[in-house]
Write a protein that holds these residues in place. Structure first.
Motif, PDB file in Angstrom:
ATOM      1  N   CYS A  79      -7.322  -1.741   8.334  1.00 37.97           N
ATOM      2  CA  CYS A  79      -6.154  -2.591   8.063  1.00 37.97           C
ATOM      3  C   CYS A  79      -6.126  -3.778   9.017  1.00 37.97           C
ATOM      4  CB  CYS A  79      -4.870  -1.785   8.198  1.00 37.97           C
ATOM      5  SG  CYS A  79      -3.400  -2.809   7.976  1.00 37.97           S
ATOM      6  N   PRO A  80      -6.060  -5.005   8.467  1.00 40.07           N
ATOM      7  CA  PRO A  80      -6.013  -6.203   9.319  1.00 40.07           C
ATOM      8  C   PRO A  80      -4.757  -6.227  10.196  1.00 40.07           C
ATOM      9  CG  PRO A  80      -6.416  -6.788   7.022  1.00 40.07           C
ATOM     10  CD  PRO A  80      -6.069  -5.352   7.036  1.00 40.07           C
ATOM     11  N   VAL A  88      -2.754  -0.026  -3.476  1.00 38.59           N
ATOM     12  CA  VAL A  88      -1.798  -1.127  -3.394  1.00 38.59           C
ATOM     13  C   VAL A  88      -1.216  -1.342  -4.778  1.00 38.59           C
ATOM     14  CG1 VAL A  88      -1.457  -3.547  -2.845  1.00 38.59           C
ATOM     15  CG2 VAL A  88      -3.078  -2.182  -1.522  1.00 38.59           C
ATOM     16  N   ALA A 130       0.848  -1.187   0.000  1.00 40.05           N
ATOM     17  CA  ALA A 130       0.000   0.000   0.000  1.00 40.05           C
ATOM     18  C   ALA A 130       0.885   1.238   0.000  1.00 40.05           C
ATOM     19  CB  ALA A 130      -0.906  -0.010   1.223  1.00 40.05           C
ATOM     20  N   CYS A 135       2.870  -4.758   5.851  1.00 40.79           N
ATOM     21  CA  CYS A 135       1.784  -4.673   4.866  1.00 40.79           C
ATOM     22  C   CYS A 135       1.804  -5.897   3.947  1.00 40.79           C
ATOM     23  CB  CYS A 135       1.934  -3.407   4.033  1.00 40.79           C
ATOM     24  SG  CYS A 135       0.779  -3.345   2.650  1.00 40.79           S
ATOM     25  N   THR A 136       0.665  -6.602   3.854  1.00 37.79           N
ATOM     26  CA  THR A 136       0.582  -7.790   2.995  1.00 37.79           C
ATOM     27  C   THR A 136       0.118  -7.439   1.583  1.00 37.79           C
ATOM     28  OG1 THR A 136      -1.720  -8.181   3.565  1.00 37.79           O
ATOM     29  CG2 THR A 136      -0.062  -9.241   4.953  1.00 37.79           C
ATOM     30  N   GLY A 137      -0.368  -6.216   1.411  1.00 38.75           N
ATOM     31  CA  GLY A 137      -0.901  -5.841   0.111  1.00 38.75           C
ATOM     32  C   GLY A 137      -2.314  -6.356  -0.117  1.00 38.75           C
ATOM     33  N   CYS A 138      -3.037  -6.605   0.966  1.00 39.67           N
ATOM     34  CA  CYS A 138      -4.382  -7.173   0.834  1.00 39.67           C
ATOM     35  C   CYS A 138      -5.347  -6.219   0.139  1.00 39.67           C
ATOM     36  CB  CYS A 138      -4.942  -7.568   2.191  1.00 39.67           C
ATOM     37  SG  CYS A 138      -5.377  -6.147   3.224  1.00 39.67           S
ATOM     38  N   GLY A 139      -5.096  -4.930   0.262  1.00 35.16           N
ATOM     39  CA  GLY A 139      -5.920  -3.969  -0.451  1.00 35.16           C
ATOM     40  C   GLY A 139      -7.152  -3.489   0.290  1.00 35.16           C
ATOM     41  N   LYS A 140      -7.320  -3.889   1.552  1.00 30.69           N
ATOM     42  CA  LYS A 140      -8.520  -3.457   2.271  1.00 30.69           C
ATOM     43  C   LYS A 140      -8.522  -1.938   2.468  1.00 30.69           C
ATOM     44  CE  LYS A 140     -10.888  -5.755   4.778  1.00 30.69           C
ATOM     45  NZ  LYS A 140     -11.813  -6.709   5.392  1.00 30.69           N
ATOM     46  N   CYS A 141      -7.329  -1.366   2.636  1.00 36.77           N
ATOM     47  CA  CYS A 141      -7.252   0.086   2.795  1.00 36.77           C
ATOM     48  C   CYS A 141      -7.685   0.801   1.517  1.00 36.77           C
ATOM     49  CB  CYS A 141      -5.841   0.502   3.190  1.00 36.77           C
ATOM     50  SG  CYS A 141      -4.570  -0.162   2.099  1.00 36.77           S
ATOM     51  N   ALA A 175       0.922  -2.387   9.967  1.00 39.75           N
ATOM     52  CA  ALA A 175       1.105  -2.064   8.557  1.00 39.75           C
ATOM     53  C   ALA A 175       0.837  -0.585   8.296  1.00 39.75           C
ATOM     54  CB  ALA A 175       0.206  -2.929   7.689  1.00 39.75           C
ATOM     55  N   ILE A 176      -0.159  -0.029   8.984  1.00 40.29           N
ATOM     56  CA  ILE A 176      -0.371   1.424   8.886  1.00 40.29           C
ATOM     57  C   ILE A 176      -0.328   2.004  10.294  1.00 40.29           C
ATOM     58  CG2 ILE A 176      -1.859   3.308   8.144  1.00 40.29           C
ATOM     59  CD1 ILE A 176      -3.162   1.663   6.171  1.00 40.29           C
TER      60      ILE A 176
HETATM   61  S1  SF4 Z   1      -2.806  -3.379   2.036  1.00 44.11           S
HETATM   62 FE1  SF4 Z   1      -3.775  -4.438   3.748  1.00 44.11          FE
HETATM   63  S2  SF4 Z   1      -2.097  -4.805   5.153  1.00 44.11           S
HETATM   64 FE2  SF4 Z   1      -1.371  -3.246   3.731  1.00 44.11          FE
HETATM   65  S3  SF4 Z   1      -1.838  -1.326   4.723  1.00 44.11           S
HETATM   66 FE3  SF4 Z   1      -3.570  -1.786   3.409  1.00 44.11          FE
HETATM   67  S4  SF4 Z   1      -5.018  -2.862   4.687  1.00 44.11           S
HETATM   68 FE4  SF4 Z   1      -3.057  -2.876   5.748  1.00 44.11          FE
END
Ligand code: SF4
Ligand code: SF4
Ligand code: SF4
Ligand code: SF4
Ligand code: SF4
Lengths: 318, 252
Positions: free
Chosen positions: B158-159, B209, B135, B190-196, B164-165
């Motif tokens: 963010c999980p 991301v 992200a 940051c895993t890059g999950c993209g929830k943000c 991560a943030i």
């Molecule tokens: S991509 Fe996922 S882990 Fe990375 S900052 Fe965003 S929510 Fe958090």
């Protein structure tokens, strides 16, 4: 002799043996081809239906995945060997699940005939068969003539491209998996590839794609070199030269050596790896010359006493 | 002039055979080169298309993935899609677009064991170790946190909250008396999950991301950060006597 638009291969067989007997393998093949797609479709359709009823569900899955690689009933892996070979030359060693899948598929087709994949499983075969049927119906002739060897060169080129680019190259344009993914996962642009193959076979070249260009069929034919299940012209003495088998066979060149083999001392067994085991020659032959047998049974039977077929002058294949 | 053309049928046949073979071979070469070139172009993945968790680095992934869709089938959130012909990246490969459906970071990562080929690395067993992308708060001009407003939505969803943030406090120079709470992403977590990115309240997300190779810089390998070296190894030479510094006269 102009047979344009009027020549119906198999008409004799229908008249003599009945419609069902003259189409039995064709029907079985279509059932198999649609059946395999159907097995794949049960999952997504059940999911969709159950979701309509707002039930939290995972759906009912018999076969998951696509023709590239699938898993049946959560334990039987099947993987396409040509795609697997491309991953190998591209530099990847597959995990054991996919390797097991490749082994099972190769073993199955080594028994059943490599190109049995073509006529019993591959969905593109329905497309190209339809194009050929329409071509015959409309009396279209001519078009490009490629060598039947082209497919082996294309196969080699696809492998070379995989090695050089380090990726599974043929999958970028493979109409077979594009079509099966399109059916199973939904598609928009993918249909144009299928349409292109259809139009190519309809207008540009007779049996153009499957019998001349497709590298996947070419690869399966290599597996078919040792195939157990084979078609044999057992009763070739009864042949009345109607030429219907030549007209319907997608690989007609495999027939004449065995059908006319009596003079040259060749056995009646079609050993060419390009025979797709479609069984259409069995269907359309009124005197029942052909039948499925194994590669170990290379014998003929005597001319039938009951045969009422008077030999005709050879007719040109349509 | 005498006619030198071979009249013998065998010679003609051999010529024809050679000519035919050459023609087919050339045709296949052209086809192969075309396919190779097309593959180079078709394989470039758009920056907003992310690979599933555990995906091998892109070049290795393209050699490994057989485009079967099994990972797509086993994702319970319908996150993953298969690329279409002429679509995002190589035909048939799985990807997701964070702004549409992000990865929910399943505890058991069902997409990974579903993969028969190892294109999704079976060694990935903790989803926190996944690196689908990174992200990046790409647009400070629109992110309302930079305008001095309290938003923090990306931070909250963010999980890996607070790892991560994090929210970094700084002075709001515009008003002169308030604080800014700036979301800052840390690539260690940051895993890059993209929830943000999915949750960002703007019409177009200010935090996005993007694939790691685009998101990350790379320090020259010869660089040594003095203070880090000191932390790790202590002083270069033991027992250095620190002599009093001689100052310029004006300072004295
Ligand atoms: S991509 Fe996922 S882990 Fe990375 S900052 Fe965003 S929510 Fe958090
Ligand atoms: S030749 Fe290729 S496209 Fe045709 S049926 Fe065989 S595998 Fe399918
Ligand atoms: S971790 Fe879960 S949500 Fe994320 S891609 Fe895999 S299955 Fe889907
Ligand atoms: S399961 Fe593996 S091989 Fe199949 S599409 Fe997904 S990443 Fe590719
Ligand atoms: S959700 Fe969007 S606007 Fe809000 S702080 Fe995060 S990036 Fe900025």
């Amino acid at each position: 002799m102009n047979t344009k638009g009027t020549y119906k291969p198999g008409a004799n067989a229908v008249a003599q043996n009945g419609w069902l007997a003259a189409n039995k393998w064709l029907i079985a093949r279509r059932l198999a081809q649609f059946g395999f797609i159907g097995l794949f479709l049960i999952g997504p359709i059940s999911l969709w239906v159950l979701n309509l009823q707002d039930q939290p569900t995972k759906g009912i899955w018999i076969v998951k995945g696509t023709l590239a690689s699938s898993i049946t009933l959560d334990f039987l892996p099947l993987t396409d060997p040509f795609i697997a070979l491309q991953t190998f030359v591209a530099g990847h060693i597959l995990e054991s699940t996919a390797l097991t899948g490749v082994a099972i598929v190769v073993a199955a087709y080594a028994l059943l005939g490599g190109r049995t994949y073509c006529s019993w499983v591959c969905p593109i075969n329905v497309v190209t068969d339809t194009a050929h049927w329409l071509r015959q119906k409309l009396g279209l002739e001519g078009g490009a003539k490629h060598s039947r060897k082209s497919r082996y060169w294309i196969m080699t080129a696809a492998l070379a491209a995989s090695a050089v680019t380090g990726s599974v190259a043929w999958e970028l344009i493979n109409p077979i998996t594009i079509l099966s993914r399109g059916i199973l996962f939904g598609a928009g642009f993918a249909w144009f590839i299928v349409l292109a193959v259809f139009l190519y076979d309809l207008f540009a070249a007779r049996r153009g794609w499957c019998s001349h260009l497709c590298p996947v069929g070419a690869f399966y034919s290599l597996i078919g070199h040792v195939a157990l299940l084979r078609v044999s012209a057992v009763k070739r003495a009864d042949c009345n030269n109607c030429m219907d088998c030549f007209a319907v066979c997608p690989e007609a060149h495999v027939i004449s050596p065995v059908l006319r083999g009596a003079e040259t001392g060749t056995g009646p067994l079609i050993l060419s790896p390009n025979c797709t085991n479609c069984g259409r020659c069995i269907d359309v032959c009124a005197p029942d010359v052909f039948k499925f047998t194994t590669r170990f049974n290379n014998t003929t039977t005597e001319r039938s006493e009951t045969s009422c077929n008077t030999p005709q002058a050879p007719r040109e294949a349509a | 002039m005498t006619d030198t053309r071979p009249t013998h049928a065998k010679g003609v046949n051999r010529r024809k055979f050679l000519a035919d073979t050459t023609r087919i071979a050339c045709g296949a070469c052209v086809a192969g080169i075309g396919l190779g070139l097309y593959s180079k172009q078709a394989q470039s993945l758009p920056a907003n298309a992310l690979r599933p968790p555990g995906a091998l680095p892109e070049e290795e992934f393209l050699a490994a993935c057989v485009r079967c869709g099994l990972c797509v089938r086993d994702c319970p959130y319908n996150t993953l899609k298969l690329s279409e012909f002429n679509g995002a990246g190589a035909t048939g490969t799985p990807y997701f677009v964070a702004r549409d459906v992000p990865c929910e970071m399943c505890e058991d990562i069902p997409c990974v064991p579903a993969c028969p080929t190892g294109a999704l690395d079976p060694k990935l067993t903790r989803i926190d170790d996944a690196r689908m992308g990174l992200a990046v708060l790409v647009d400070q001009e629109t992110c309302i946190a930079f305008q001095g407003l309290r938003c923090e939505v990306c931070y909250r969803v963010c999980p890996a909250l607070d790892k991560a943030i994090s929210l970094e406090r700084s002075a709001n120079i515009r008003t002169g008396k308030h604080a800014l709470f700036i979301p800052v992403v840390h690539s260690d977590f940051c895993t890059g999950c993209g929830k943000c990115e999915r949750a960002c309240i703007l019409e177009d997300a200010a935090i996005k991301v993007i694939p790691l190779q685009l998101a990350k810089g790379q320090l020259g390998t010869h660089y040594r950060l003095g203070w880090k070296e000191k932390e790790q190894h202590g002083l270069a030479v033991e027992g250095i006597i620190d002599l009093p510094d001689r100052m310029p006269e004006a300072v004295q």
